[in-house]
Design a protein around this motif. Sequence first.
Motif, mmCIF file in Angstrom:
data_model
loop_
_atom_site.group_PDB
_atom_site.id
_atom_site.type_symbol
_atom_site.label_atom_id
_atom_site.label_comp_id
_atom_site.label_asym_id
_atom_site.label_seq_id
_atom_site.Cartn_x
_atom_site.Cartn_y
_atom_site.Cartn_z
ATOM 1 N N THR A 111 -7.845 85.145 32.571
ATOM 2 C CA THR A 111 -8.994 86.045 32.559
ATOM 3 C C THR A 111 -10.213 85.277 32.081
ATOM 4 N N THR A 112 -11.391 85.831 32.309
ATOM 5 C CA THR A 112 -12.622 85.154 31.928
ATOM 6 C C THR A 112 -13.592 86.158 31.328
ATOM 7 N N ALA A 113 -14.536 85.677 30.548
ATOM 8 C CA ALA A 113 -15.517 86.548 29.898
ATOM 9 C C ALA A 113 -16.767 86.648 30.760
ATOM 10 N N THR A 114 -17.314 87.857 30.850
ATOM 11 C CA THR A 114 -18.597 88.058 31.517
ATOM 12 C C THR A 114 -19.510 88.829 30.576
ATOM 13 N N ALA A 115 -20.802 88.572 30.654
ATOM 14 C CA ALA A 115 -21.779 89.229 29.778
ATOM 15 C C ALA A 115 -22.650 90.157 30.602
ATOM 16 N N SER A 116 -23.042 91.266 29.992
ATOM 17 C CA SER A 116 -23.952 92.193 30.658
ATOM 18 C C SER A 116 -24.979 92.703 29.646
ATOM 19 N N ARG A 117 -26.131 93.037 30.144
ATOM 20 C CA ARG A 117 -27.229 93.501 29.291
ATOM 21 C C ARG A 117 -27.054 94.991 29.014
ATOM 22 N N ARG A 118 -27.157 95.383 27.742
ATOM 23 C CA ARG A 118 -27.057 96.783 27.354
ATOM 24 C C ARG A 118 -28.426 97.365 27.001
ATOM 25 N N SER A 119 -29.289 96.560 26.400
ATOM 26 C CA SER A 119 -30.655 96.960 26.073
ATOM 27 C C SER A 119 -31.448 95.681 25.860
ATOM 28 N N CYS A 120 -32.688 95.807 25.413
ATOM 29 C CA CYS A 120 -33.522 94.616 25.189
ATOM 30 C C CYS A 120 -32.915 93.694 24.146
ATOM 31 N N ALA A 121 -32.213 94.253 23.174
ATOM 32 C CA ALA A 121 -31.713 93.450 22.059
ATOM 33 C C ALA A 121 -30.198 93.310 22.051
ATOM 34 N N ARG A 122 -29.489 93.937 23.009
ATOM 35 C CA ARG A 122 -28.035 93.891 22.967
ATOM 36 C C ARG A 122 -27.445 93.454 24.298
ATOM 37 N N SER A 123 -26.351 92.728 24.201
ATOM 38 C CA SER A 123 -25.559 92.401 25.378
ATOM 39 C C SER A 123 -24.098 92.578 25.002
ATOM 40 N N ALA A 124 -23.265 92.763 26.005
ATOM 41 C CA ALA A 124 -21.841 92.976 25.764
ATOM 42 C C ALA A 124 -21.043 91.968 26.569
ATOM 43 N N THR A 125 -19.939 91.529 26.004
ATOM 44 C CA THR A 125 -19.038 90.611 26.686
ATOM 45 C C THR A 125 -17.753 91.360 26.997
ATOM 46 N N THR A 126 -17.315 91.298 28.248
ATOM 47 C CA THR A 126 -16.079 91.950 28.664
ATOM 48 C C THR A 126 -15.191 90.924 29.353
ATOM 49 N N TRP A 127 -13.916 91.235 29.463
ATOM 50 C CA TRP A 127 -12.951 90.338 30.100
ATOM 51 C C TRP A 127 -12.605 90.886 31.475
ATOM 52 N N CYS A 128 -12.498 90.013 32.456
ATOM 53 C CA CYS A 128 -12.155 90.430 33.816
ATOM 54 C C CYS A 128 -11.369 89.309 34.489
ATOM 55 N N TRP A 129 -10.851 89.608 35.692
ATOM 56 C CA TRP A 129 -10.178 88.566 36.465
ATOM 57 C C TRP A 129 -11.228 87.601 36.966
ATOM 58 N N PRO A 130 -10.939 86.328 36.975
ATOM 59 C CA PRO A 130 -11.959 85.344 37.339
ATOM 60 C C PRO A 130 -12.262 85.344 38.826
ATOM 61 N N PRO A 131 -13.431 84.845 39.172
ATOM 62 C CA PRO A 131 -13.754 84.651 40.582
ATOM 63 C C PRO A 131 -12.968 83.456 41.130
ATOM 64 N N ARG A 132 -13.170 83.126 42.380
ATOM 65 C CA ARG A 132 -12.459 82.005 42.998
ATOM 66 C C ARG A 132 -12.916 80.690 42.365
ATOM 67 N N ARG A 133 -11.947 79.884 41.940
ATOM 68 C CA ARG A 133 -12.233 78.586 41.329
ATOM 69 C C ARG A 133 -11.412 77.501 42.019
ATOM 70 N N THR A 134 -11.967 76.316 42.063
ATOM 71 C CA THR A 134 -11.249 75.151 42.554
ATOM 72 C C THR A 134 -11.569 74.013 41.592
ATOM 73 N N ALA A 135 -10.559 73.230 41.265
ATOM 74 C CA ALA A 135 -10.777 72.105 40.351
ATOM 75 C C ALA A 135 -9.906 70.935 40.789
ATOM 76 N N GLY A 136 -10.352 69.747 40.484
ATOM 77 C CA GLY A 136 -9.583 68.557 40.809
ATOM 78 C C GLY A 136 -10.155 67.367 40.076
ATOM 79 N N GLY A 137 -9.437 66.259 40.167
ATOM 80 C CA GLY A 137 -9.960 65.084 39.493
ATOM 81 C C GLY A 137 -8.986 63.934 39.456
ATOM 82 N N PHE A 138 -9.334 62.977 38.658
ATOM 83 C CA PHE A 138 -8.562 61.746 38.486
ATOM 84 C C PHE A 138 -8.336 61.553 36.999
ATOM 85 N N GLU A 139 -7.092 61.622 36.567
ATOM 86 C CA GLU A 139 -6.753 61.453 35.150
ATOM 87 C C GLU A 139 -6.270 60.028 34.915
ATOM 88 N N PHE A 140 -6.543 59.527 33.742
ATOM 89 C CA PHE A 140 -6.123 58.163 33.421
ATOM 90 C C PHE A 140 -5.818 58.048 31.932
#
Length: 173
Positions: free
Chosen positions: A17-46
């Motif tokens: 799961t991943t965290a997303t933030a949303s605006r609640r008012s001028c001074a407040r925001s909230a963080t919620t957990w949701c299923w992540p969007p599509r991701r791809t990762a790769g690399g070279f380890e050494f």
Amino acid sequence: MFTTAPSTTERQPTTATTATASRRSCARSATTWCWPPRRTAGGFEFNAGGRLGPALSFSLSGDFFYAQIDASSLGAQGLRSTRGVNLKANLDYRLTSSDAAQISFARSDKRLTPQGYVDAMNLVNVGCRHEFRPDLSLVFTVTDLFNAQRTVRHVLSPGLTEVYERRQYGRVA
């Protein structure tokens, strides 16, 4: 003598799961957990290690990577990608049979999040040890030598722009 062990990776993580933030008012925001969007990762380890003389040894490990994320399903910008390098390096110096010193470096490069990114972090530790007898040693360590241990998260979405910084106050010496 040197040892090395390179490898390559390619993955599409889907179960976290991943965290997303949303605006609640001028001074407040909230963080919620949701299923992540599509991701791809790769690399070279050494990793490599060895001796640079009778008293000096080293180890080095890391990965060159790319990461790609499509967060359009969450209302964020579409496809974004980044490239970077994560590293860990140690240098050990054996002064005498009873005395040793070490310096270590760790780097965690920029990471993408669905609505922004997390800045890179570099960390340097140093230490030394004196062995009085086989069952008694004195160790001196300075952790985070340059006081750089912090997490800075940037949220950049159409309805919210935010920078969050968390520091690890108090170095250990």
